[in-house]
Design a protein around this motif. Structure first.
Motif, PDB file in Angstrom:
ATOM      1  N   GLU A  51       0.896  -1.949  -0.049  1.00 38.19           N
ATOM      2  CA  GLU A  51      -0.233  -0.219  -0.184  1.00 38.19           C
ATOM      3  C   GLU A  51       0.968   1.434  -0.016  1.00 38.19           C
ATOM      4  O   GLU A  51       0.424   2.597  -0.420  1.00 38.19           O
ATOM      5  N   CYS A  52       1.886   1.213   0.300  1.00 38.30           N
ATOM      6  CA  CYS A  52       2.668   2.551   0.058  1.00 38.30           C
ATOM      7  C   CYS A  52       3.697   2.432  -1.049  1.00 38.30           C
ATOM      8  O   CYS A  52       3.920   3.797  -0.803  1.00 38.30           O
ATOM      9  N   GLY A  53       3.366   1.406  -1.913  1.00 42.06           N
ATOM     10  CA  GLY A  53       3.532   2.377  -3.360  1.00 42.06           C
ATOM     11  C   GLY A  53       5.158   1.744  -3.670  1.00 42.06           C
ATOM     12  O   GLY A  53       5.526   2.050  -4.504  1.00 42.06           O
ATOM     13  N   ARG A  54       6.106   1.378  -2.542  1.00 43.08           N
ATOM     14  CA  ARG A  54       7.184   0.672  -3.063  1.00 43.08           C
ATOM     15  C   ARG A  54       7.456  -0.098  -3.183  1.00 43.08           C
ATOM     16  O   ARG A  54       6.686  -1.214  -2.929  1.00 43.08           O
ATOM     17  N   PHE A  55       8.284  -0.522  -3.369  1.00 47.57           N
ATOM     18  CA  PHE A  55       8.330  -2.383  -4.416  1.00 47.57           C
ATOM     19  C   PHE A  55       9.424  -2.808  -2.684  1.00 47.57           C
ATOM     20  O   PHE A  55       9.757  -1.954  -1.978  1.00 47.57           O
ATOM     21  N   GLY A  56       9.058  -4.124  -2.680  1.00 45.70           N
ATOM     22  CA  GLY A  56       9.843  -4.592  -1.801  1.00 45.70           C
ATOM     23  C   GLY A  56       8.849  -5.519  -0.500  1.00 45.70           C
ATOM     24  O   GLY A  56       9.234  -5.852   0.086  1.00 45.70           O
ATOM     25  N   HIS A  57       7.798  -5.918  -1.581  1.00 44.77           N
ATOM     26  CA  HIS A  57       6.604  -6.499  -0.738  1.00 44.77           C
ATOM     27  C   HIS A  57       6.438  -8.244  -0.889  1.00 44.77           C
ATOM     28  O   HIS A  57       5.294  -8.912  -0.945  1.00 44.77           O
ATOM     29  N   GLY A  58       7.839  -8.528  -1.256  1.00 48.44           N
ATOM     30  CA  GLY A  58       7.870  -9.948  -2.056  1.00 48.44           C
ATOM     31  C   GLY A  58       6.268 -10.351  -2.968  1.00 48.44           C
ATOM     32  O   GLY A  58       6.109  -9.617  -4.011  1.00 48.44           O
ATOM     33  N   VAL A  59       5.345 -11.594  -2.736  1.00 42.26           N
ATOM     34  CA  VAL A  59       4.779 -11.515  -3.809  1.00 42.26           C
ATOM     35  C   VAL A  59       3.482 -10.436  -4.058  1.00 42.26           C
ATOM     36  O   VAL A  59       2.268 -10.796  -5.036  1.00 42.26           O
ATOM     37  N   TYR A  60       3.233  -9.727  -2.814  1.00 43.69           N
ATOM     38  CA  TYR A  60       2.161  -8.524  -3.115  1.00 43.69           C
ATOM     39  C   TYR A  60       2.715  -7.663  -3.937  1.00 43.69           C
ATOM     40  O   TYR A  60       2.473  -6.931  -5.218  1.00 43.69           O
TER      41      TYR A  60
END
Length: 289
Positions: A53-62
């Motif tokens: 939801e923060c808009g940045r990359f780095g949330h794995g499968v999300y």
């Protein structure tokens, strides 16, 4: 600092884009098979749970996407990526991965065949991915509005399930152990529908009250004992471990231990081997979420 293999990254991106064209959402993976991009919140222990939801990359499968532009941006942010992961449980395929492992010392393929015979299903012709360790990933498609959870060893020892919130390493990926590839004759296939009987095994058991009726508990326990008694040489430990896991998951472990030990001894295991296997099953199920 991660070593950059530009050729491997270029190939991984090409394979990921090809998968996305088939409706499979993807993320970049490192050589360790983990998501290549680390969480942007890793240094903030007070950060709220974020699934992108923060808009940045780095949330794995999300982070997974079928949008070519977004996929290129993901790989540009992770130039060390040498593979890609395919998110499970998403439309249109609602992918379910049957991970047949070879590192557990068990014959997971034989265990799956046993389950198929016992529960009267067959694995349809579908995509099969070969892993560097000699294992296989069988791709199946789930029905709408059914959420298949991830699990490790619950179906049988050596069989892991990749469901909603999980991912499969895509064919064409390179890892520190080697490359993943599609089994001959399956690359052109779409993930086949999961057989209904197998799907029922993949879903969590219905929740029951803590004080279930003794008749139903006894019938289930007797079924597990008979499952152990039917073991042939080479299957005895595997069947006992599987039955003990099911017993502990259903709250029958302590009451069924002696019957399982007796059944295992009758198939040829020593009492010490049987009790050790049941103890391992107890520990495994105790720490499972």
């Amino acid at each position: 600092m991660a070593t950059i293999d530009r050729q491997a990254t270029t190939l991984a991106l090409a394979h990921a884009l090809s998968a996305a064209e088939r409706g499979l959402a993807v993320i970049p993976l490192s050589r360790t098979k983990l998501p290549a991009l680390r969480s942007p919140h890793r240094d903030d222990p007070t950060a709220p749970l974020c699934h992108g939801e923060c808009g940045r990359f780095g949330h794995g499968v999300y982070d997974a996407s079928i949008d070519p532009l977004r996929i290129r941006e993901l790989f540009a942010a992770a130039p060390w990526a040498t593979g890609y992961g395919i998110a499970c449980g998403l439309d249109p395929h609602r992918l379910i991965g049957i991970d047949l492992d070879t590192k557990s010392g068990t014959d997971s393929s034989a265990a799956l065949r046993e389950l198929a015979l016992r529960h009267l299903f067959t694995i349809p012709e579908t995509v099969v991915v070969l892993t560097p360790s000699g294992g296989r990933h069988v791709w199946l498609s789930g029905p709408p509005d059914v959420v298949v959870p991830n699990s490790a060893g619950r179906l049988a020892p050596g069989i892991d399930i990749r469901g909603a919130g999980g991912y499969l390493v895509g064919p064409g990926s390179r890892t520190e152990h080697g490359a993943y590839s599609t089994a001959p004759g399956t690359a052109h296939l779409a993930p086949a529908a999961c057989p209904p009987s197998l799907l029922q095994l993949l879903l969590p058991p219905p929740r029951t009250g803590r004080h279930a009726g003794p008749a139903s508990a006894g019938q289930h326990g007797q079924g597990l004992v008979q499952f152990v008694l039917a073991a042939h040489e080479g299957q005895r430990n595997t069947r006992l471990f599987w039955a003990a896991c099911r017993a502990y998951e259903n709250g029958l472990g302590p009451d069924l231990t002696e019957a399982l030990v007796d059944a295992a001894v009758r198939t040829g295991l020593t009492e010490r081997e049987a009790r050790s296997t049941i103890t391992s099953a107890s520990r495994m199920t105790r720490h499972r979420p």
